[in-house]
Design an enzyme around this catalytic site. Sequence first.
Site, PDB file in Angstrom:
ATOM      1  N   CYS A 124      42.171  84.792  53.452  1.00 24.29           N
ATOM      2  CA  CYS A 124      41.814  86.166  53.081  1.00 24.29           C
ATOM      3  C   CYS A 124      42.200  86.510  51.651  1.00 24.29           C
ATOM      4  O   CYS A 124      42.062  87.652  51.230  1.00 24.29           O
ATOM      5  CB  CYS A 124      42.434  87.168  54.049  1.00 24.29           C
ATOM      6  SG  CYS A 124      44.232  87.140  54.071  1.00 24.29           S
ATOM      7  N   HIS A 176      18.292  81.034  20.894  1.00 24.80           N
ATOM      8  CA  HIS A 176      19.632  80.689  21.367  1.00 24.80           C
ATOM      9  C   HIS A 176      20.193  81.793  22.267  1.00 24.80           C
ATOM     10  O   HIS A 176      20.707  81.532  23.360  1.00 24.80           O
ATOM     11  CB  HIS A 176      20.562  80.469  20.174  1.00 24.80           C
ATOM     12  CG  HIS A 176      21.997  80.248  20.562  1.00 24.80           C
ATOM     13  ND1 HIS A 176      22.912  81.282  20.641  1.00 24.80           N
ATOM     14  CD2 HIS A 176      22.661  79.135  20.929  1.00 24.80           C
ATOM     15  CE1 HIS A 176      24.077  80.800  21.019  1.00 24.80           C
ATOM     16  NE2 HIS A 176      23.955  79.508  21.208  1.00 24.80           N
ATOM     17  N   MET A 213      25.959  71.346  20.648  1.00 28.90           N
ATOM     18  CA  MET A 213      26.289  70.183  19.822  1.00 28.90           C
ATOM     19  C   MET A 213      25.249  70.031  18.718  1.00 28.90           C
ATOM     20  O   MET A 213      24.334  70.837  18.591  1.00 28.90           O
ATOM     21  CB  MET A 213      26.406  68.934  20.699  1.00 28.90           C
ATOM     22  CG  MET A 213      27.637  68.972  21.588  1.00 28.90           C
ATOM     23  SD  MET A 213      27.767  67.531  22.654  1.00 28.90           S
ATOM     24  CE  MET A 213      26.406  67.805  23.776  1.00 28.90           C
ATOM     25  N   GLY A 241      22.276  74.035  22.361  1.00 25.80           N
ATOM     26  CA  GLY A 241      22.776  74.543  21.093  1.00 25.80           C
ATOM     27  C   GLY A 241      24.241  74.295  20.824  1.00 25.80           C
ATOM     28  O   GLY A 241      24.747  74.649  19.761  1.00 25.80           O
ATOM     29  N   LYS A 266      19.164  64.227  28.046  1.00 27.09           N
ATOM     30  CA  LYS A 266      18.043  64.085  27.115  1.00 27.09           C
ATOM     31  C   LYS A 266      17.538  62.651  27.089  1.00 27.09           C
ATOM     32  O   LYS A 266      16.333  62.379  27.214  1.00 27.09           O
ATOM     33  CB  LYS A 266      18.456  64.541  25.719  1.00 27.09           C
ATOM     34  CG  LYS A 266      17.278  64.677  24.741  1.00 27.09           C
ATOM     35  CD  LYS A 266      17.754  64.947  23.319  1.00 27.09           C
ATOM     36  CE  LYS A 266      18.490  66.248  23.185  1.00 27.09           C
ATOM     37  NZ  LYS A 266      17.618  67.430  23.227  1.00 27.09           N
ATOM     38  N   ARG A 315      20.046  63.315  17.739  1.00 25.96           N
ATOM     39  CA  ARG A 315      20.367  64.456  18.607  1.00 25.96           C
ATOM     40  C   ARG A 315      21.413  64.066  19.652  1.00 25.96           C
ATOM     41  O   ARG A 315      21.477  62.925  20.077  1.00 25.96           O
ATOM     42  CB  ARG A 315      19.127  64.949  19.355  1.00 25.96           C
ATOM     43  CG  ARG A 315      17.976  65.413  18.490  1.00 25.96           C
ATOM     44  CD  ARG A 315      16.749  65.661  19.361  1.00 25.96           C
ATOM     45  NE  ARG A 315      15.570  65.987  18.599  1.00 25.96           N
ATOM     46  CZ  ARG A 315      15.038  67.206  18.498  1.00 25.96           C
ATOM     47  NH1 ARG A 315      15.610  68.210  19.112  1.00 25.96           N
ATOM     48  NH2 ARG A 315      13.946  67.418  17.794  1.00 25.96           N
ATOM     49  N   ASN A 325      46.623  84.568  47.601  1.00 29.64           N
ATOM     50  CA  ASN A 325      47.110  85.245  46.388  1.00 29.64           C
ATOM     51  C   ASN A 325      48.632  85.092  46.302  1.00 29.64           C
ATOM     52  O   ASN A 325      49.183  84.614  45.301  1.00 29.64           O
ATOM     53  CB  ASN A 325      46.738  86.731  46.409  1.00 29.64           C
ATOM     54  CG  ASN A 325      45.245  86.966  46.396  1.00 29.64           C
ATOM     55  OD1 ASN A 325      44.471  86.061  46.080  1.00 29.64           O
ATOM     56  ND2 ASN A 325      44.824  88.164  46.738  1.00 29.64           N
ATOM     57  N   ARG A 334      45.793  94.000  58.874  1.00 33.09           N
ATOM     58  CA  ARG A 334      47.142  93.654  58.444  1.00 33.09           C
ATOM     59  C   ARG A 334      48.031  94.887  58.495  1.00 33.09           C
ATOM     60  O   ARG A 334      47.684  95.938  57.931  1.00 33.09           O
ATOM     61  CB  ARG A 334      47.116  93.091  57.014  1.00 33.09           C
ATOM     62  CG  ARG A 334      48.495  92.650  56.523  1.00 33.09           C
ATOM     63  CD  ARG A 334      48.427  92.095  55.105  1.00 33.09           C
ATOM     64  NE  ARG A 334      48.197  93.144  54.111  1.00 33.09           N
ATOM     65  CZ  ARG A 334      48.003  92.910  52.807  1.00 33.09           C
ATOM     66  NH1 ARG A 334      47.986  91.662  52.362  1.00 33.09           N
ATOM     67  NH2 ARG A 334      47.806  93.898  51.976  1.00 33.09           N
ATOM     68  N   TYR A 336      36.907  80.354  59.019  1.00 36.50           N
ATOM     69  CA  TYR A 336      36.215  81.351  58.198  1.00 36.50           C
ATOM     70  C   TYR A 336      36.930  81.538  56.864  1.00 36.50           C
ATOM     71  O   TYR A 336      38.096  81.164  56.703  1.00 36.50           O
ATOM     72  CB  TYR A 336      36.133  82.700  58.941  1.00 36.50           C
ATOM     73  CG  TYR A 336      37.465  83.403  59.111  1.00 36.50           C
ATOM     74  CD1 TYR A 336      37.980  84.243  58.128  1.00 36.50           C
ATOM     75  CD2 TYR A 336      38.218  83.231  60.274  1.00 36.50           C
ATOM     76  CE1 TYR A 336      39.194  84.874  58.288  1.00 36.50           C
ATOM     77  CE2 TYR A 336      39.427  83.866  60.449  1.00 36.50           C
ATOM     78  CZ  TYR A 336      39.923  84.695  59.450  1.00 36.50           C
ATOM     79  OH  TYR A 336      41.128  85.325  59.592  1.00 36.50           O
ATOM     80  N   SER A 368      46.009  83.456  58.912  1.00 39.36           N
ATOM     81  CA  SER A 368      45.132  83.805  57.794  1.00 39.36           C
ATOM     82  C   SER A 368      45.914  83.508  56.523  1.00 39.36           C
ATOM     83  O   SER A 368      47.005  84.048  56.318  1.00 39.36           O
ATOM     84  CB  SER A 368      44.739  85.284  57.845  1.00 39.36           C
ATOM     85  OG  SER A 368      43.882  85.591  56.770  1.00 39.36           O
ATOM     86  N   ARG A 410      13.985  68.935  30.653  1.00 32.45           N
ATOM     87  CA  ARG A 410      15.235  69.032  31.416  1.00 32.45           C
ATOM     88  C   ARG A 410      15.048  70.142  32.439  1.00 32.45           C
ATOM     89  O   ARG A 410      14.179  71.006  32.282  1.00 32.45           O
ATOM     90  CB  ARG A 410      16.420  69.341  30.501  1.00 32.45           C
ATOM     91  CG  ARG A 410      16.284  70.655  29.731  1.00 32.45           C
ATOM     92  CD  ARG A 410      17.397  70.821  28.710  1.00 32.45           C
ATOM     93  NE  ARG A 410      17.196  72.005  27.879  1.00 32.45           N
ATOM     94  CZ  ARG A 410      17.879  72.272  26.771  1.00 32.45           C
ATOM     95  NH1 ARG A 410      18.806  71.430  26.373  1.00 32.45           N
ATOM     96  NH2 ARG A 410      17.648  73.358  26.083  1.00 32.45           N
TER      97      ARG A 410
END
Length: 892
Positions: free
Chosen positions: A844, A467, A108, A106, A27, A97, A781, A630, A864, A777, A351
């Site tokens: 993967c 808002h 702050m 909205g 701002k 502000r 996870n 796999r 990749y 690969s 903005r």
Amino acid sequence: MSSKYVYFFGKGKAEGGASMKNLLGGKGANLAEMTSIGLPVPPGFTISTEVCTYYYSNNDTYPQSLKSEVESHLKDVEKLMERTFGDPKNPLLVSVRSGARASMPGMMDTILNLGLNDATVQGIIAQSGDERFAYDAYRRFVQMYADVVMGMDKHSLEHLLEMKKAERGAQLDTDLTAADWKELVAEFKKSIKEHLGTEFPEDPHAQLWGAVGAVFGSWMNQRAITYRKLNNIPADWGTAVNVQSMVFGNMGDDCATGVAFTRDPSTGENCFYGEYLVNAQGEDVVAGIRTPQPINLHQKLPGDLPAMEEVLPECYQQLAAIRTTLEKHYKDMQDIEFTIEKGKLFMLQTRNGKRTASAAIKVAVDMVREGLIDQKTAVLRVAPSQLDQLLHPSLDPKAVKNIIAKGLPASPGAASGTVIFTADEAEAAAKTGNKVILVRIETSPEDIHGMHAAQGILTARGGMTSHAAVVARGMGKCCVAGCGDIKVDYVGEKFVARNGQIVKKGDIITLDGSTGEVMLGQVATVTPEMTGDFGTLMGWVDSFRTMKVRTNADTPHDSKVAREFGAEGIGLCRTEHMFFDADRIAAVREMILSENLEGRLKALAKILPMQKGDFLGIFREMKGLPVTIRLLDPPLHEFLPQENKDIETLAKSLGVSTQQLRHKVEFLHEFNPMLGHRGCRLGLTYPEIYDMQVQAIMEAACELVKNEGYSIVPEIMIPLIATVSELKVLRANAVKVCDEVIARYGVKIEYLIGTMIELPRAALTADEIATEAEFFSFGTNDLTQTTFGLSRDDAGKFLPFYVESNLLPEDPFVSLDQGGVGKLVKMACELGRAARPHIKLGICGEHGGDPESVIFCHNVGLDYVSCSPFRVPIARLAAAHAALGGGTDTTK
């Protein structure tokens, strides 16, 4: 740290500019920039973000020189405005502000009309000649200050206001008189004393410092913290504070206030778009208390109140010219706030505007066509995470719809879910996996957590710049706002549509954020297509990125969807998912329950043609592209029933006793199956299983090469390798089967054998493993689970606490832990390439679709990434951002 903390702007001169967002906040930097390019900006000054950092590092205190700097710049403002702060006869009023470097609409706090007291209000009456305006401004200030600075429950004062309106028979705030407002000021102050035990401050300088402290304090309020977490905004950025001379949109019918976008933030259409209110202050527009009016005739719909273009035509034309100036200057869509005081236009903010994904793409593509930006800028202008909005189904135009209400199409998309009326309940329901629609009379910043949790948002009040609308668009949430067709009853936990339809908590509704329609029940959806501007942008994306993007797909259908989304092959085909199909699970269970090799081979012979059929379908859909398959990964007990009733049914169908089957299930049960008899360990103890799968893969490939002229290089992936000795044995087995099939078909076909790197030991000894593997690969996870010692299935009980407590920056299963897991990935890449220079490297895990993780993968040199079909475009765009050195959402 800088010795200068305050930066002035006013009358065409400014000490800052747009490039100083880190120091002045968005701002403040843009107020300075607009001042410098000659736009009408009320003078003021910005207290830098460095003061916020100092404030939190020094027990809520300020640098020693700050007070004198503020006083000096306040005098500069007084000179320009020819008014004096605190002077009872000719008072200067200011707004205070917030302004962080990233837009947080909205979240702050703001205080308007600061400097008013019982003495200065008389000076405002003398200046304006309007007692009603003066006391309206005064009561607004008292309300805001009591809430924001003094911490009083704002509903207490709102209740007094509603009582006054009821007492006077007034429908709107504008119906109250000067005497009414004067009485309310006194009543507000009395209520503050009763509730807080302290007087409302009369000294304007005390008011100012109270407000500055409150704005800095609001950086750490709960809604701001939640918003930062949702948008990955660091807490140490801090906020600036902007102190600016007040201009008033509530002095009469030649005054107004409004919010506008230089293009439509929902669709991206190149049209001036916004809302305003006559005789109002800024919060009236965004709070949704009064229904705003359109700024121009292009927006105006039948039944709308007059547009600004009609009511204040000269000011509108000036605003339209400023719109053009701002777009050419910033080269991006702008979100602006303005006030008109006595026919004179003032700019209060600009903005980069929050926009939906479809709008972001259209704006970027259009601006390239208009010559404002180049293709590189256009690609970086769209955040990868935004694409998620476009890659999920929209309402089927052919579906039957029971439309019960219609509001404003505030944020596009479609959403169905059960009706919930509070943000807390929405968040709680979402945590249990329920899809909900948050229904509110109007939303406030305190609802941010519930808005994030909900599938969609429906409000009875508020406009396109309210808002709810602004935040929903930023989140990519479907939103219907200002739906006057419904009456919300919080106490009864229901809403009533205009046609009399009662919708209760727990009922299912569907929202169409593109039309504003509210429908009873769930409505069918259709799959999106990558055409038009989306296709154009993605073409540019692919011209910049250097890393390939594959997909995780286990069926021909998933493969087809992924290819349509731009996938360049399959990085993970999980064969175990095929085993669960109803037509083959019996044969799989027969194989598991067999007591000898002969029995297992008999059962596997039944599975072989089924697996081969799967691979034929996938290879056909991925013609000309690589496919990594796999081999079986999960432990065998996962394919057997666990409930007594299911065990009895299966025993009967297999012709074995229930006791015998139950004994087998118990024998195969493991206390920690994630680290048990699975992956390559199954392939070593039951080699016939992997032999059958390799045979099915190679027969499918050879058949297509021989009969249909395909060019295929199957990539056979062996999971859960910990030692090179495991891979050496299994590779030899696979090569033997591959070569036998190739010889039998009489064709020439290349194949690759590699492994998943999903154990820390594999990463640490990647140089050894690379001697037997032609590709790696990274199964991030499981690599995350084994590196952290976490069970992904159980970590949900405490990981949210870790993130909320800043023990972890984010959930490591959502975004790759670059400092730990990422270090193992980087090490394995370097070791693997040292041993085998041309080894193919990919990822993967689900991290392959997370933008920040994709950028990391690019930086460590992976060939990749692979992700779920619907995240392929997200990964493509993230890979382009990485190649261009970007990766930041420029619309924040």
